[in-house]
Design a protein around this motif. Structure first.
Motif, mmCIF file in Angstrom:
data_model
loop_
_atom_site.group_PDB
_atom_site.id
_atom_site.type_symbol
_atom_site.label_atom_id
_atom_site.label_comp_id
_atom_site.label_asym_id
_atom_site.label_seq_id
_atom_site.Cartn_x
_atom_site.Cartn_y
_atom_site.Cartn_z
ATOM 1 N N ALA A 1 0.853 -1.190 0.000
ATOM 2 C CA ALA A 1 0.000 0.000 0.000
ATOM 3 C C ALA A 1 0.882 1.231 0.000
ATOM 4 C CB ALA A 1 -0.909 0.005 1.223
ATOM 5 N N THR A 2 0.372 2.318 -0.568
ATOM 6 C CA THR A 2 1.191 3.515 -0.708
ATOM 7 C C THR A 2 0.321 4.725 -1.007
ATOM 8 O OG1 THR A 2 3.119 4.419 -1.906
ATOM 9 C CG2 THR A 2 1.495 3.228 -3.196
ATOM 10 N N ARG A 3 0.911 5.920 -0.840
ATOM 11 C CA ARG A 3 0.353 7.138 -1.422
ATOM 12 C C ARG A 3 1.075 7.471 -2.731
ATOM 13 N NH1 ARG A 3 -3.241 10.378 1.519
ATOM 14 N NH2 ARG A 3 -3.386 11.349 -0.537
ATOM 15 N N GLY A 4 2.150 6.720 -3.040
ATOM 16 C CA GLY A 4 2.773 6.929 -4.335
ATOM 17 C C GLY A 4 4.242 6.594 -4.447
ATOM 18 N N ASN A 5 5.091 7.158 -3.607
ATOM 19 C CA ASN A 5 6.526 6.994 -3.803
ATOM 20 C C ASN A 5 7.016 5.594 -3.444
ATOM 21 O OD1 ASN A 5 6.790 9.578 -4.772
ATOM 22 N ND2 ASN A 5 7.295 10.464 -2.782
ATOM 23 N N HIS A 6 6.480 5.009 -2.388
ATOM 24 C CA HIS A 6 6.810 3.623 -2.048
ATOM 25 C C HIS A 6 6.361 2.696 -3.166
ATOM 26 C CE1 HIS A 6 7.343 -0.011 0.325
ATOM 27 N NE2 HIS A 6 6.048 -0.261 0.328
ATOM 28 N N GLY A 7 5.183 2.948 -3.721
ATOM 29 C CA GLY A 7 4.674 2.122 -4.807
ATOM 30 C C GLY A 7 5.513 2.241 -6.066
ATOM 31 N N GLN A 8 5.955 3.455 -6.396
ATOM 32 C CA GLN A 8 6.836 3.622 -7.544
ATOM 33 C C GLN A 8 8.146 2.875 -7.326
ATOM 34 O OE1 GLN A 8 7.118 7.578 -9.521
ATOM 35 N NE2 GLN A 8 5.789 8.249 -7.850
ATOM 36 N N SER A 9 8.658 2.951 -6.107
ATOM 37 C CA SER A 9 9.895 2.254 -5.760
ATOM 38 C C SER A 9 9.775 0.758 -6.017
ATOM 39 C CB SER A 9 10.225 2.512 -4.286
ATOM 40 O OG SER A 9 11.155 1.576 -3.797
#
Length: 320
Positions: A75-83
């Protein structure tokens, strides 16, 4: 506690995919702040944020133990997911990412571009996290947390770069989302045997870590309604909180208005784009004028939606 050798081993993994990021003392920024301030440009990574370092290290270890095509979810707001999507694509892993409804459209697009299967669920990060855990069990996927020892080890490579490049830093301001960024900085400082003070920064609309530090026990908030979405966390991680309590000098709060002003200042004085969490350390430094003669700030990411950036540059403060 991470050893210097462990962080250097992580750096070998990170540098297969990217170069070290720069750190600059911008003259116009120094004039505006009233003293020289060193900026660590984690907005210059392949995903535009520091998280990619941790994703590369964590998934490298996973890929060595599991076959290609293994499914991961987070789960993410964005940067962890892009990583994770960036690292998974390099390693042949299948990546699923859960984001809250109404999440940044441009971060969502970036995650899809890196190869993630994007799932929208819930109203905030914590609801998306619960859904990711449910799907992991239901579909036999490997759940990747947003805070993990290998994430911290990978992210600590930016601290190693920063402290070795500017060893005279006496205080560094770093934003807190779930905690990997600040814990990594603490780990790098300790591994190098330095005395640099580490000051965490949270939004006054998502201040669970500050409340937890002040109360002496883990404290959640009812909401996290800040446009600085990298800090929009309601529930602290216990392990991260313990590391922050042991190694941070302080946690300070900043308002969305202060963050917006820091974004404008970055753009005006350096022509760098900063997302909300990326500008929060500068906002804290601007308000915290008496701490440290040689300060540093972590510009942790640049992934702000165009609509929000336009509003900020016009002098406004976005409403999430």
């Amino acid at each position: 506690m991470l050893t210097l050798a462990a962080i250097e081993d992580a750096a070998e993994i990170v540098y297969r995919a990217m170069r070290p990021t720069p750190q600059y003392a911008w003259p116009l920024l120094g004039e505006a702040v009233g003293r020289t301030v060193w900026v660590k440009h984690e907005n210059h990574t392949p995903t535009g944020a520091f998280k990619v370092r941790g994703g590369l290290v964590l998934l490298q270890g996973l890929a060595e133990k599991m076959p290609r095509g293994t499914g991961i979810i987070s789960a993410t707001r964005g940067n962890h997911g892009q990583s994770l999507a960036f690292a998974a694509g390099r390693l042949g892993l299948d990546c699923h990412i859960v984001v809250p409804q109404g999440n940044s459209t441009e971060k969502n697009a970036a995650m899809r571009a890196f190869g993630a299967n994007l799932i929208e669920h819930g109203t905030d990060f914590d609801a998306a996290k619960a859904e990711a855990m449910r799907l992991a069990e239901e579909q036999g996927l490997t759940m990747i947390p947003s805070f993990h020892a290998d994430l911290v080890r990978g992210v600590a490579t930016y601290g190693l770069e920063f402290f070795r490049a500017v060893p005279e830093l006496d205080v560094v301001y770093v934003p807190i989302g779930l905690g990997s960024g600040i814990c990594a900085l603490i780990s790098a400082r300790d591994a190098l045997g330095l005395k640099t003070k580490i000051v965490g920064v949270v939004s006054d609309k998502a201040d669970a870590y500050a409340r937890s530090l002040e109360s002496g026990h883990l404290t959640e908030t009812a909401s996290a309604a800040t446009f600085a979405d990298g800090m929009a966390v309601r529930c602290p991680d216990e392990q991260a909180l313990a590391m922050i309590r042991a190694g941070a000098e302080d946690i300070v709060r900043v308002s969305d208005d202060q963050v917006a002003e820091a974004i404008r200042l970055y753009y005006r004085t350096t022509h760098n784009v900063a997302e909300g969490a990326g500008a929060a350390p500068l906002a804290a430094l601007m308000a915290d004028t008496n701490r440290g003669a040689t300060p540093g700030v972590i510009l942790c990411g640049q992934n702000i939606d165009t609509r929000w950036m336009a509003e900020v540059l016009a002098g406004g403060t976005p409403t999430p």
